[in-house]
Design a protein around this motif. Structure first.
Motif, mmCIF file in Angstrom:
data_model
loop_
_atom_site.group_PDB
_atom_site.id
_atom_site.type_symbol
_atom_site.label_atom_id
_atom_site.label_comp_id
_atom_site.label_asym_id
_atom_site.label_seq_id
_atom_site.Cartn_x
_atom_site.Cartn_y
_atom_site.Cartn_z
ATOM 1 N N MET A 196 11.301 9.030 -5.542
ATOM 2 C CA MET A 196 10.723 8.754 -4.241
ATOM 3 C C MET A 196 9.340 9.386 -4.190
ATOM 4 N N THR A 197 8.432 8.698 -3.552
ATOM 5 C CA THR A 197 7.074 9.199 -3.403
ATOM 6 C C THR A 197 6.583 8.871 -2.005
ATOM 7 N N GLU A 198 5.706 9.684 -1.495
ATOM 8 C CA GLU A 198 5.112 9.421 -0.187
ATOM 9 C C GLU A 198 3.885 8.535 -0.326
ATOM 10 N N GLN A 199 3.441 8.310 -1.549
ATOM 11 C CA GLN A 199 2.272 7.462 -1.770
ATOM 12 C C GLN A 199 2.662 5.992 -1.644
ATOM 13 N N GLU A 200 1.664 5.172 -1.358
ATOM 14 C CA GLU A 200 1.874 3.723 -1.319
ATOM 15 C C GLU A 200 2.210 3.240 -2.724
ATOM 16 N N ILE A 201 3.078 2.248 -2.796
ATOM 17 C CA ILE A 201 3.436 1.634 -4.075
ATOM 18 C C ILE A 201 3.061 0.153 -3.986
ATOM 19 N N LEU A 202 2.416 -0.353 -5.024
ATOM 20 C CA LEU A 202 2.044 -1.766 -5.037
ATOM 21 C C LEU A 202 3.286 -2.637 -5.074
ATOM 22 N N SER A 203 3.220 -3.746 -4.375
ATOM 23 C CA SER A 203 4.331 -4.695 -4.423
ATOM 24 C C SER A 203 4.374 -5.355 -5.793
ATOM 25 N N GLU A 204 5.481 -5.978 -6.116
ATOM 26 C CA GLU A 204 5.587 -6.657 -7.413
ATOM 27 C C GLU A 204 4.532 -7.745 -7.530
ATOM 28 N N LYS A 205 4.247 -8.439 -6.440
ATOM 29 C CA LYS A 205 3.223 -9.497 -6.449
ATOM 30 C C LYS A 205 1.843 -8.893 -6.742
ATOM 31 N N GLU A 206 1.538 -7.758 -6.107
ATOM 32 C CA GLU A 206 0.251 -7.094 -6.351
ATOM 33 C C GLU A 206 0.151 -6.627 -7.796
ATOM 34 N N GLN A 207 1.245 -6.086 -8.332
ATOM 35 C CA GLN A 207 1.246 -5.608 -9.714
ATOM 36 C C GLN A 207 0.999 -6.745 -10.697
ATOM 37 N N THR A 208 1.660 -7.869 -10.505
ATOM 38 C CA THR A 208 1.521 -8.979 -11.455
ATOM 39 C C THR A 208 0.183 -9.689 -11.320
ATOM 40 N N SER A 209 -0.516 -9.485 -10.204
ATOM 41 C CA SER A 209 -1.822 -10.141 -10.033
ATOM 42 C C SER A 209 -2.950 -9.382 -10.718
ATOM 43 N N ILE A 210 -2.702 -8.157 -11.161
ATOM 44 C CA ILE A 210 -3.738 -7.360 -11.823
ATOM 45 C C ILE A 210 -3.896 -7.860 -13.261
#
Length: 140
Positions: free
Chosen positions: A1-15
């Protein structure tokens, strides 16, 4: 668990280019970017992040602690983990440091750390142009 924002799967695959520049951009946006290294010793999981920080998870207690890698070389009082790159068959974490960087260390004269004193003795005998020094760490 993290308090930081995590990229969505869609955002990750768009990089398309996930190099150090993109990593830095995400860090500046306080986005959790994951770990770049995973090493397993008999007692710990070592999760590294671009030589900036690392997370040690104790396998038996399932608890972890985050540490920072950056070393303030002006007054060293303990032997830090440095540039961890492997685990030996005997369970040692293996790190390295360039000789010229070791020569720049200013070791606290009051330190009682025996391992740091051993490193100090070796560093006094090497040249800044020598090969990098390997460190073998057994975590307690």
């Amino acid at each position: 668990m993290t308090e930081q924002e995590i990229l969505s799967e869609k955002e990750q695959t768009s990089i398309e280019d996930f190099g150090i520049t993109r990593y830095a951009e995400l860090l500046n946006q306080d986005v959790f970017t994951g770990f770049t290294d995973l090493f397993i010793t008999p007692q710990y999981y070592f999760l590294g992040f671009y030589n900036l920080s690392y997370f040690l998870v104790n396998k038996s207690t399932h608890k972890g602690v985050r540490y920072e890698y950056p070393l303030q070389t002006d007054k060293i009082s303990y032997l830090p983990l440095i540039n961890i790159r492997a685990v030996s068959p005997q369970g040692f974490l293996v790190g390295f440091e360039e000789a010229y960087k070791l020569k720049q260390w200013k070791i606290n004269t009051e330190t009682q750390n025996d391992n740091l004193r051993k490193v100090q003795a070796v560093v006094q005998k090497i040249s800044a142009e020598d090969n990098p020094c390997l460190f073998f760490y057994r975590l307690k």
